[in-house]
Design an enzyme around this catalytic site. Structure first.
Site, mmCIF file in Angstrom:
data_model
loop_
_atom_site.group_PDB
_atom_site.id
_atom_site.type_symbol
_atom_site.label_atom_id
_atom_site.label_comp_id
_atom_site.label_asym_id
_atom_site.label_seq_id
_atom_site.Cartn_x
_atom_site.Cartn_y
_atom_site.Cartn_z
ATOM 1 N N TYR A 172 44.323 62.800 76.985
ATOM 2 C CA TYR A 172 43.356 63.427 77.889
ATOM 3 C C TYR A 172 41.955 62.866 77.633
ATOM 4 O O TYR A 172 41.235 62.508 78.581
ATOM 5 C CB TYR A 172 43.351 64.947 77.702
ATOM 6 C CG TYR A 172 42.236 65.624 78.467
ATOM 7 C CD1 TYR A 172 42.325 65.807 79.847
ATOM 8 C CD2 TYR A 172 41.071 66.033 77.814
ATOM 9 C CE1 TYR A 172 41.284 66.387 80.557
ATOM 10 C CE2 TYR A 172 40.029 66.619 78.518
ATOM 11 C CZ TYR A 172 40.139 66.794 79.890
ATOM 12 O OH TYR A 172 39.099 67.355 80.590
ATOM 13 N N ARG A 219 32.760 71.684 70.188
ATOM 14 C CA ARG A 219 31.531 72.484 70.298
ATOM 15 C C ARG A 219 31.609 73.499 71.435
ATOM 16 O O ARG A 219 31.071 74.617 71.326
ATOM 17 C CB ARG A 219 30.350 71.546 70.533
ATOM 18 C CG ARG A 219 28.992 72.230 70.674
ATOM 19 C CD ARG A 219 28.016 71.319 71.390
ATOM 20 N NE ARG A 219 28.493 70.972 72.724
ATOM 21 C CZ ARG A 219 28.031 69.953 73.448
ATOM 22 N NH1 ARG A 219 27.091 69.169 72.960
ATOM 23 N NH2 ARG A 219 28.494 69.712 74.658
ATOM 24 N N ARG A 229 38.984 77.562 80.753
ATOM 25 C CA ARG A 229 39.483 76.218 80.459
ATOM 26 C C ARG A 229 39.935 76.146 79.004
ATOM 27 O O ARG A 229 39.345 76.788 78.139
ATOM 28 C CB ARG A 229 38.389 75.165 80.700
ATOM 29 C CG ARG A 229 37.863 75.132 82.121
ATOM 30 C CD ARG A 229 36.910 73.958 82.298
ATOM 31 N NE ARG A 229 35.738 74.065 81.444
ATOM 32 C CZ ARG A 229 34.539 74.438 81.868
ATOM 33 N NH1 ARG A 229 34.357 74.761 83.144
ATOM 34 N NH2 ARG A 229 33.504 74.488 81.041
ATOM 35 N N PHE A 289 21.637 52.504 73.600
ATOM 36 C CA PHE A 289 22.449 53.245 74.564
ATOM 37 C C PHE A 289 23.730 53.757 73.915
ATOM 38 O O PHE A 289 24.156 54.898 74.163
ATOM 39 C CB PHE A 289 22.787 52.333 75.742
ATOM 40 C CG PHE A 289 23.715 52.934 76.757
ATOM 41 C CD1 PHE A 289 23.217 53.711 77.800
ATOM 42 C CD2 PHE A 289 25.076 52.715 76.689
ATOM 43 C CE1 PHE A 289 24.074 54.273 78.739
ATOM 44 C CE2 PHE A 289 25.941 53.268 77.632
ATOM 45 C CZ PHE A 289 25.437 54.046 78.656
#
Length: 418
Positions: A172, A219, A229, A289
């Site tokens: 997932y 978290r 969910r 980034f």
């Protein structure tokens, strides 16, 4: 005054907040000039700032044409994610939409105007996004279209099933984040700002995404529970409770901590891959980034480890801590020092009776081994007492002003775009 007390407890945070506000942010988030952009691209960057809580600033700091490619990549995947999240779309409509979404990139007039999600503007004005996509070099288009297709198929697969095994958890996370890491890496190489190996080594790129996604899932336990969910793998939590929601009950605090620590241990296994990946990067804007979200993630895991607050509210790192990480994580040695520091924090908090204790120690040992070789460790405590004292005085005089400091910092602290 609570905010003032919190700052005085971490004087280095005050110094770094001031340093960030007085120009330190320019090194990692230089302001982009949008006046020279065409109307379509300006609109895309406006959508980027509206929909991204954590990536907008660093995307706009990327060099050259890569900046536009990553911006469009993000918006395309945000549109796809908005379809997945929209519970008002029936499954018999949503599944084929997800499978076929990549094809809409080449359909100038396609848009979707029935979404109820907060980010629906990226679907309603998809023609602008797809137009800018088609203006990109073909090498960028091919990457974005391919990742969009694979992600849509993966999202559709998990619409009707829950995450049961740890293998499915990895699968997932691969679909929703690992593929993003792979796509970004291919864009980096296509831009020629990075070597071809960065885009070719999909295992390391996948680990970059999995580390961030697992951190967010860990978290966000309580938020996800409140929204109905479930992303924690059943294989793990079922050893500690009959239902995932039971972990939030006060009487289950001990087993909840054990379950939490086991998942954090799982996530820590990705850190050596993260460090190997970052060590290959040459371009400073690409390094920033990639590195900033990763150091935010390790700090978040350290804050979550053995912390009951995960099941009671929101665990966030401090603003001063966040800006320190953003300004420090500009080279591989500094990132290694940061990773080392936070796994040491986890080690110090590790209960000797925790069932995952031995595995956690092994994961920490692997991070230590990846962090220590090749040169001296960058110091994480290099601020003069004079600077800290001045910072404390300035904070006492201006704490109310500083409480509103830096919207960009708040966005990073809340990171969780998924």
């Amino acid at each position: 005054m609570e905010l003032l007390r919190k700052w005085l407890g971490h004087p280095e945070d005050i110094y770094n907040l001031l340093r960030f506000k007085m120009g330190g942010y320019r090194a990692v988030m230089p302001r982009m000039d949008t006046d020279s952009l065409g109307c379509g691209l300006r609109t895309c960057y406006r959508y980027l700032n509206q929909t991204s809580r954590s990536f907008a600033a660093v995307i706009q700091a990327l060099d050259g044409e890569l900046r536009h490619a990553v911006c469009i990549f993000y918006l395309v995947l945000r549109a796809l994610d908005t379809v997945e999240d929209d519970m008002s779309i029936p499954l018999d409509v949503k599944v084929p939409m997800l499978h076929e979404f990549h094809s809409h990139l080449y359909q100038p007039d396609w848009k979707y105007t029935e979404s109820k999600e907060k980010d629906r503007q990226v679907l309603e004005d998809f023609p602008t996004i797809s137009m800018e996509f088609r203006k990109l070099s073909k090498v960028y288009q091919d990457v974005i279209s391919d990742i969009c297709h694979k992600m849509g198929v993966g999202m559709a697969e998990f619409l009707e099933k829950k995450v049961d095994s740890q293998h499915e958890w990895d699968k997932y996370c691969h679909y929703v984040a690992g593929l993003v890491g792979i796509g970004l890496s291919r864009l980096f190489s296509a831009s020629e700002l990075e070597d071809s190996i960065v885009g070719q080594d999909t295992e390391l790129a996948n680990s970059m995404g999995l580390f961030l996604q697992k951190t967010n899932i860990i978290r966000d336990y309580l938020e996800d529970q409140m929204e109905g969910r479930e992303f924690w793998p059943r294989e793990v939590w079922s050893r500690y409770a009959k239902k995932l929601s039971d972990l939030a009950k006060p009487e289950n605090v001990d087993v909840a901590m054990q379950c939490l620590n086991e998942l954090i241990t799982n996530a820590l296994h990705h850190v050596p891959d993260v460090l190997t990946y970052l060590s290959r990067l040459k371009n400073q804007s690409v390094f920033n980034f990639c590195a900033i979200p990763q150091v935010m993630a390790i700090a978040t895991l350290a804050a979550c480890y053995n912390n009951q607050q995960v099941f009671r509210g929101v665990v966030k790192i401090r603003k001063g801590q966040a800006v320190t990480l953003m300004m420090d994580a500009t080279n591989i040695q500094a990132v290694k020092a940061i990773m080392y520091q936070y796994v040491e924090e986890i080690y110090q908090k590790m209960p000797s009776t925790d069932p995952s204790c031995r595995r956690t120690q092994q994961a920490i040992a692997a991070v230590r081994a990846a962090s220590l070789p090749a040169g001296p460790m960058a110091s994480r405590h290099h601020y003069s007492p004079i600077y800290l004292s001045c910072a404390m005085l300035l904070a006492a005089l201006s704490w109310q002003y500083l409480s509103t400091l830096s919207k960009a910092t708040e966005e990073y602290v809340q990171a969780g775009d998924n």
